[in-house]
Design a protein around this motif. Structure first.
Motif, PDB file in Angstrom:
ATOM      1  N   ARG A 110       0.837  -1.208   0.000  1.00  0.00           N
ATOM      2  CA  ARG A 110       0.000   0.000   0.000  1.00  0.00           C
ATOM      3  C   ARG A 110       0.873   1.259   0.000  1.00  0.00           C
ATOM      4  O   ARG A 110       0.597   2.218  -0.721  1.00  0.00           O
ATOM      5  N   GLN A 111       1.941   1.242   0.778  1.00  0.00           N
ATOM      6  CA  GLN A 111       2.846   2.384   0.805  1.00  0.00           C
ATOM      7  C   GLN A 111       3.518   2.580  -0.565  1.00  0.00           C
ATOM      8  O   GLN A 111       3.685   3.702  -1.027  1.00  0.00           O
ATOM      9  N   ALA A 112       3.920   1.476  -1.192  1.00  0.00           N
ATOM     10  CA  ALA A 112       4.558   1.561  -2.501  1.00  0.00           C
ATOM     11  C   ALA A 112       3.568   2.095  -3.543  1.00  0.00           C
ATOM     12  O   ALA A 112       3.941   2.891  -4.417  1.00  0.00           O
ATOM     13  N   ALA A 113       2.307   1.668  -3.462  1.00  0.00           N
ATOM     14  CA  ALA A 113       1.292   2.148  -4.403  1.00  0.00           C
ATOM     15  C   ALA A 113       1.051   3.644  -4.247  1.00  0.00           C
ATOM     16  O   ALA A 113       0.703   4.331  -5.211  1.00  0.00           O
ATOM     17  N   GLN A 114       1.243   4.150  -3.051  1.00  0.00           N
ATOM     18  CA  GLN A 114       1.045   5.577  -2.805  1.00  0.00           C
ATOM     19  C   GLN A 114       2.315   6.389  -3.058  1.00  0.00           C
ATOM     20  O   GLN A 114       2.320   7.598  -2.921  1.00  0.00           O
ATOM     21  N   GLY A 115       3.406   5.713  -3.429  1.00  0.00           N
ATOM     22  CA  GLY A 115       4.635   6.403  -3.754  1.00  0.00           C
ATOM     23  C   GLY A 115       5.542   6.664  -2.568  1.00  0.00           C
ATOM     24  O   GLY A 115       6.506   7.410  -2.696  1.00  0.00           O
ATOM     25  N   PHE A 116       5.262   6.060  -1.452  1.00  0.00           N
ATOM     26  CA  PHE A 116       6.121   6.230  -0.287  1.00  0.00           C
ATOM     27  C   PHE A 116       7.228   5.178  -0.300  1.00  0.00           C
ATOM     28  O   PHE A 116       7.211   4.257  -1.101  1.00  0.00           O
ATOM     29  N   ASP A 117       8.187   5.303   0.613  1.00  0.00           N
ATOM     30  CA  ASP A 117       9.266   4.327   0.696  1.00  0.00           C
ATOM     31  C   ASP A 117       8.685   2.947   0.947  1.00  0.00           C
ATOM     32  O   ASP A 117       7.786   2.763   1.765  1.00  0.00           O
ATOM     33  N   ASP A 118       9.232   1.976   0.273  1.00  0.00           N
ATOM     34  CA  ASP A 118       8.765   0.600   0.395  1.00  0.00           C
ATOM     35  C   ASP A 118       9.579  -0.113   1.459  1.00  0.00           C
ATOM     36  O   ASP A 118      10.806  -0.179   1.375  1.00  0.00           O
ATOM     37  N   LEU A 119       8.904  -0.668   2.468  1.00  0.00           N
ATOM     38  CA  LEU A 119       9.605  -1.365   3.542  1.00  0.00           C
ATOM     39  C   LEU A 119      10.098  -2.744   3.128  1.00  0.00           C
ATOM     40  O   LEU A 119      10.925  -3.329   3.807  1.00  0.00           O
ATOM     41  N   SER A 120       9.582  -3.283   2.035  1.00  0.00           N
ATOM     42  CA  SER A 120       9.975  -4.630   1.644  1.00  0.00           C
ATOM     43  C   SER A 120      11.157  -4.616   0.686  1.00  0.00           C
ATOM     44  O   SER A 120      11.465  -5.624   0.075  1.00  0.00           O
ATOM     45  N   GLY A 121      11.820  -3.508   0.564  1.00  0.00           N
ATOM     46  CA  GLY A 121      12.976  -3.414  -0.323  1.00  0.00           C
ATOM     47  C   GLY A 121      14.116  -4.281   0.164  1.00  0.00           C
ATOM     48  O   GLY A 121      14.081  -4.882   1.232  1.00  0.00           O
ATOM     49  N   ALA A 122      15.161  -4.333  -0.615  1.00  0.00           N
ATOM     50  CA  ALA A 122      16.293  -5.206  -0.295  1.00  0.00           C
ATOM     51  C   ALA A 122      16.942  -4.792   1.023  1.00  0.00           C
ATOM     52  O   ALA A 122      17.228  -3.629   1.241  1.00  0.00           O
ATOM     53  N   GLY A 123      17.140  -5.769   1.870  1.00  0.00           N
ATOM     54  CA  GLY A 123      17.916  -5.564   3.074  1.00  0.00           C
ATOM     55  C   GLY A 123      17.195  -4.963   4.267  1.00  0.00           C
ATOM     56  O   GLY A 123      17.848  -4.497   5.181  1.00  0.00           O
ATOM     57  N   THR A 124      15.850  -4.968   4.311  1.00  0.00           N
ATOM     58  CA  THR A 124      15.198  -4.451   5.511  1.00  0.00           C
ATOM     59  C   THR A 124      15.326  -5.474   6.620  1.00  0.00           C
ATOM     60  O   THR A 124      15.174  -6.667   6.409  1.00  0.00           O
ATOM     61  N   ASP A 125      15.633  -5.009   7.799  1.00  0.00           N
ATOM     62  CA  ASP A 125      15.892  -5.901   8.920  1.00  0.00           C
ATOM     63  C   ASP A 125      14.647  -6.640   9.388  1.00  0.00           C
ATOM     64  O   ASP A 125      14.717  -7.819   9.707  1.00  0.00           O
ATOM     65  N   ALA A 126      13.505  -5.977   9.438  1.00  0.00           N
ATOM     66  CA  ALA A 126      12.299  -6.617   9.961  1.00  0.00           C
ATOM     67  C   ALA A 126      11.881  -7.786   9.090  1.00  0.00           C
ATOM     68  O   ALA A 126      11.579  -8.871   9.594  1.00  0.00           O
ATOM     69  N   GLU A 127      11.879  -7.590   7.789  1.00  0.00           N
ATOM     70  CA  GLU A 127      11.462  -8.674   6.893  1.00  0.00           C
ATOM     71  C   GLU A 127      12.433  -9.842   6.973  1.00  0.00           C
ATOM     72  O   GLU A 127      12.030 -11.006   6.988  1.00  0.00           O
ATOM     73  N   ALA A 128      13.715  -9.544   7.059  1.00  0.00           N
ATOM     74  CA  ALA A 128      14.720 -10.605   7.154  1.00  0.00           C
ATOM     75  C   ALA A 128      14.566 -11.377   8.460  1.00  0.00           C
ATOM     76  O   ALA A 128      14.665 -12.613   8.472  1.00  0.00           O
ATOM     77  N   ASP A 129      14.299 -10.663   9.545  1.00  0.00           N
ATOM     78  CA  ASP A 129      14.106 -11.335  10.829  1.00  0.00           C
ATOM     79  C   ASP A 129      12.899 -12.260  10.799  1.00  0.00           C
ATOM     80  O   ASP A 129      12.946 -13.384  11.304  1.00  0.00           O
ATOM     81  N   PHE A 130      11.798 -11.784  10.205  1.00  0.00           N
ATOM     82  CA  PHE A 130      10.599 -12.632  10.098  1.00  0.00           C
ATOM     83  C   PHE A 130      10.913 -13.873   9.264  1.00  0.00           C
ATOM     84  O   PHE A 130      10.557 -14.988   9.626  1.00  0.00           O
ATOM     85  N   ALA A 131      11.589 -13.692   8.142  1.00  0.00           N
ATOM     86  CA  ALA A 131      11.881 -14.812   7.252  1.00  0.00           C
ATOM     87  C   ALA A 131      12.785 -15.829   7.936  1.00  0.00           C
ATOM     88  O   ALA A 131      12.560 -17.042   7.837  1.00  0.00           O
ATOM     89  N   VAL A 132      13.796 -15.364   8.658  1.00  0.00           N
ATOM     90  CA  VAL A 132      14.709 -16.275   9.355  1.00  0.00           C
ATOM     91  C   VAL A 132      13.965 -17.056  10.426  1.00  0.00           C
ATOM     92  O   VAL A 132      14.118 -18.272  10.558  1.00  0.00           O
ATOM     93  N   PHE A 133      13.127 -16.387  11.193  1.00  0.00           N
ATOM     94  CA  PHE A 133      12.398 -17.080  12.250  1.00  0.00           C
ATOM     95  C   PHE A 133      11.427 -18.100  11.671  1.00  0.00           C
ATOM     96  O   PHE A 133      11.359 -19.234  12.131  1.00  0.00           O
TER      97      PHE A 133
END
Length: 146
Positions: A110-133
């Motif tokens: 939703r943020q990307a569709a509105q033109g804001f910074d995308d949190l799922s971009g390469a190297g975000t810590d939160a997404e990587a932590d979720f994926a590892v867990f």
């Protein structure tokens, strides 16, 4: 009791005995009644202490009755409502984190569709932590999350 609660000292003993009857019938002793009256923390001295006590007890009884009626009308069951928190669910943490990962992905889209910074971009810590867990939960011993 009357001597220990200063704002009741002008009331007649028989009248106090009469208005405090619900508490004495419920088994409260003089010390407990004194503590209850002190817990009202009055900042004034009622002109008619016995009538003030009677009105407060009637208000408390009405509030209690009204809350019981609301709970009965809504069908509220305390045991059923708290059952979710007492049930043993080994995968509860995993389910919560999967829900958070889905929510994060939805929010990022939703943020990307509105033109804001995308949190799922390469190297975000939160997404990587979720994926590892989530990847590591398959090797977790049964009962680790009880």
């Amino acid at each position: 009791m009357r001597a220990q609660v200063n704002w009741t000292q002008t009331a007649r003993l028989r009248r106090l005995d009469f208005v405090l009857r619900p508490w004495t019938d419920a088994g409260l002793d003089a010390d407990r009644i004194t503590a209850e009256l002190h817990s009202w923390m009055l900042t004034f001295r009622p002109a008619r202490p016995a009538e003030y006590i009677r009105a407060q007890l009637a208000r408390q009884a009405a509030d209690s009755h009204q809350s019981e009626q609301f709970e009965a009308a809504e069908g509220w069951d305390e045991l059923e409502a708290s059952g979710v928190f007492t049930a043993s669910r080994p995968g509860l943490v995993t389910d919560v984190l999967q829900g958070l990962a889905q929510g994060l992905a939805s929010y990022s889209a939703r943020q990307a569709a509105q033109g804001f910074d995308d949190l799922s971009g390469a190297g975000t810590d939160a997404e990587a932590d979720f994926a590892v867990f989530l990847a590591s939960t398959d090797s977790t011993p049964a009962g680790a999350f009880r």
